[in-house]
Each structure stands twice: as C-alpha cells, then as structure tokens.
Design an enzyme around this catalytic site. Structure first.
Site, short mmCIF file in Angstrom:
data_model
loop_
_atom_site.label_atom_id
_atom_site.label_comp_id
_atom_site.label_asym_id
_atom_site.label_seq_id
_atom_site.Cartn_x
_atom_site.Cartn_y
_atom_site.Cartn_z
CE LYS A 13 0.02 8.75 4.76
NZ LYS A 13 -0.90 8.22 5.65
CG HIS A 31 0.07 -0.41 3.67
ND1 HIS A 31 -1.04 -1.62 4.15
CD2 HIS A 31 -0.83 0.66 3.72
CE1 HIS A 31 -2.34 -0.87 4.31
NE2 HIS A 31 -2.01 0.31 3.93
NE ARG A 82 -5.05 2.99 1.63
CZ ARG A 82 -4.14 2.31 0.79
NH1 ARG A 82 -4.43 2.27 -0.70
NH2 ARG A 82 -3.01 2.20 1.05
NE ARG A 109 -2.69 6.42 0.85
CZ ARG A 109 -1.66 5.57 0.75
NH1 ARG A 109 -1.38 5.40 -0.74
NH2 ARG A 109 -1.03 4.84 1.69
CE1 TYR A 145 -8.25 -2.98 6.11
CE2 TYR A 145 -5.91 -2.68 5.69
CZ TYR A 145 -7.20 -2.19 5.95
OH TYR A 145 -7.02 -0.64 5.70
CG HIS A 164 -8.90 6.04 4.20
ND1 HIS A 164 -7.89 6.47 3.29
CD2 HIS A 164 -8.01 5.33 4.95
CE1 HIS A 164 -6.91 5.90 3.52
NE2 HIS A 164 -6.83 5.09 4.48
#
Length: 339
Positions: free
Chosen positions: A225, A307, A284, A202, A316, A281
């Site tokens: 995050k 994630h 990313r 990020r 993706y 973003h």
C-alpha cells in the site's frame, strides 16, 4: 480568441462594449452621447490594456473539473501504486458534483456535496477520503504549474472519525478457522491466511505473492500500500510449505488464485462475528495484537507492518504486557499504604 470590441447605437446613445482579453476576460461597457466619444474611449481602453497589465486581468479558467482530474492522472496519478483506482474515485465524485467549471469549484461547493453524501448514508471515513483525493490532486497540479490559484480545499478540515475498536482473533478462534480453511475446496485459501497470520501481511499482498518473493527464510512484499518493499522473516517450515504448494499447483511464478470468497465462507462456518469491513483484515490485526501481547516491540511492529506513521501502529500499543503492568505499578495510589 482576440479582443472583442463593439460600438452600437441604443436609445440612450452610443454603447461601447469592450472585452480586451476575449472570452472569459473582464468586460467594459459605457454609453456616450456621440459615436466619436465612444470611439475615443474604445481606443483609450485598448491602450490601457496594451500598456498596463492591471487592465488585462487573468482570463477565467474555462476547464472543467474532469479536465483537471485527467491532467492530474496523465502527469502524475498513473505512476502511483493505486493511481488508477484513485482516478476512478475522483471521476465518480466529479460526476456526482455534475462536473463544474474548475474556476467555480470552491470550498462551499464541496461542503454542500459532502453534506449530501452524509445525508445519503455515506460514512465519514469515505467522505474524508474523497476530500483527501481532491485536495491532493490540486496540490500536485499546483506543484506542476498546471493550477495557478490556491488549493480550494486547503483550509477545509476533515471530519473527526471515532476510531473503531480493532477486532482480532484469539487462540480459541484461530485453530478452528485454520481447520475450516484447510478443509475448503479452494486449495489456496489456507496458505494465504497462514501467511497473513505469520507476517501481518495484507490479504492482497499475500494473495499476490510470487515464488521469487519467498527465499532464504524471508518474504519480500513488493506490491504494498505504501509502495515500499518490506522484508519479513518466516519460519523454515512455512517456507517449505509455500514451495511445496507451488510444486503441487504449478502456475509459473504465481503462487495463488483469488480466494477471498473461500475465506468469507470459512468465517461464516466458524460463526466468527467480525465488524463491518474487517473480513480478511482481521488476520493483520490478529498478527499485530498477538505480537504486542507476547512482548513485541512497537517499533519492530511498525517495520513489519510497513506503517509510514508510528501513530498507526500505536493502536496496538495498549496490548503490550509491559503497558498493562505499568498501569498496575504506576497508578497514583500504588505507593500508598492503605489501611
């Protein structure tokens, strides 16, 4: 506050007004022909309250919703990675709801609030986040024993949001963008963007890197995050470039200054059209998309991006070359002979 009991003369007789638990508790009122009967009833009520808990119902919670939010922050929220920001958002929505009593706050009140937000043009995603903030706050207060009732939002469903198509840069866009970033008057923006494209970081993670996080061919992303540290290998020449940058622009252990504005200007100069909210973003998304297009493994990508849920990474998966080949080979007429 102690028990509130009173006997007063009225036109109808003698009124006994009894509130055993004090302010906020259940109140009992009854009129009698003579004062003596009222006193006997008052004494009986007092005896029932002292001997039977059913006669002394739980007091109404007199705290404001803002008090619960403050309690959540002090006992839990301030220890979270984004706790301060979440607390600010919770306080803002409580102000919008005019800070109701905690005991009055319920699902009907919140649904009216969010309907007003939507009418005002606020996105469904934002309203869903506000819902999640409050629901999580009550869950934690229940866990801490600071809220004795059910979570008022536990059964309320969030709005289903149509997922926007993820935008990513192709090779014809990446090179001109890097050229514009390298030509920028901001000496940090080019390398921050390059780190994002090389690691899937990020923007805030790359921009906030320190020198000690870059060593032995690996970048350790610590302020993430999810709150979990993750390590991503990088090419030797990128590591050398990072160390050279630090040597030229010595800033103690810090590598970069704020440079989001410079990135936006470079995007505008290259005339790249991006969906709303996908400024930095997009880098990313570009890393993840090219990773899958070039044959990367979805589980590896999940670890690289950090994630928690594989469902997030699966956005993706459709870009994988094997996925596309499967569509060609496994469709229902592939094995048929068509004349």
């Amino acid at each position: 506050m102690g028990n509130k009991m009173a006997i007063t003369k009225s036109k109808a007789g003698w009124l006994a007004d009894v509130q055993p638990g004090g302010r906020g508790s259940k109140r009992y009122r009854k009129t009698f022909r003579i004062q003596a009967e009222a006193k006997v009833w008052e004494t009986w009520i007092r005896a029932q309250v002292n001997s039977n808990s059913a006669w002394s119902p739980e007091k109404r919670d007199m705290r404001k919703l803002s008090s619960l939010a403050e309690l959540w922050y002090e006992s839990h929220g301030k220890e979270l990675q984004a706790g301060e920001d979440t607390y600010k958002r919770i306080k803002a929505l409580i102000v919008e709801m005019r800070d109701p009593m905690a005991s009055d706050f319920d699902v009907i009140m919140f649904t009216k609030y969010r309907a007003g937000r939507i009418d005002a043009g606020i996105t469904l995603s934002t309203v869903n986040r506000e819902h999640a903030y409050l629901r999580a706050m009550f869950n934690e207060l229940i866990r801490l024993g600071s809220w004795k009732k059910d979570n008022p939002l536990k059964d309320l469903r969030q709005f289903k949001v149509q997922e926007n198509e993820l935008s990513y840069l192709n090779s014809e866009q990446i090179l001109p963008l890097l050229e514009q970033l390298q030509a920028s008057s901001n000496v940090h923006v080019y390398l921050v963007a390059k780190i994002c494209l090389s690691t899937g970081a990020r923007w805030s993670e790359a921009e906030g890197l320190t020198l000690t996080q870059v060593r032995n061919g690996i970048i350790q992303f610590a302020r993430t995050k999810s709150g979990k540290t993750r390590a991503v290998p990088i090419a030797e020449n990128l590591e050398q470039e990072i160390h050279a940058h630090h040597k030229t622009h010595k800033r103690s252990n810090v590598l970069f200054d704020y440079c989001t504005g410079a990135f936006k200007e470079a995007i505008e100069r290259t005339k790249i059209d991006l969906p709303p909210g996908q400024l930095t973003h997009v880098l990313r998304h570009t890393f993840a998309s090219h990773f899958m297009i070039n044959g990367g493994n979805i589980l590896t990508l999940q670890r690289v991006l950090g994630h928690r849920d594989l469902k997030t990474t699966m956005r993706y998966a459709h870009l994988a070359s094997s996925h596309l080949e499967a569509a060609r080979a496994l469709n229902p007429i592939a094995a048929l002979t068509v004349g």
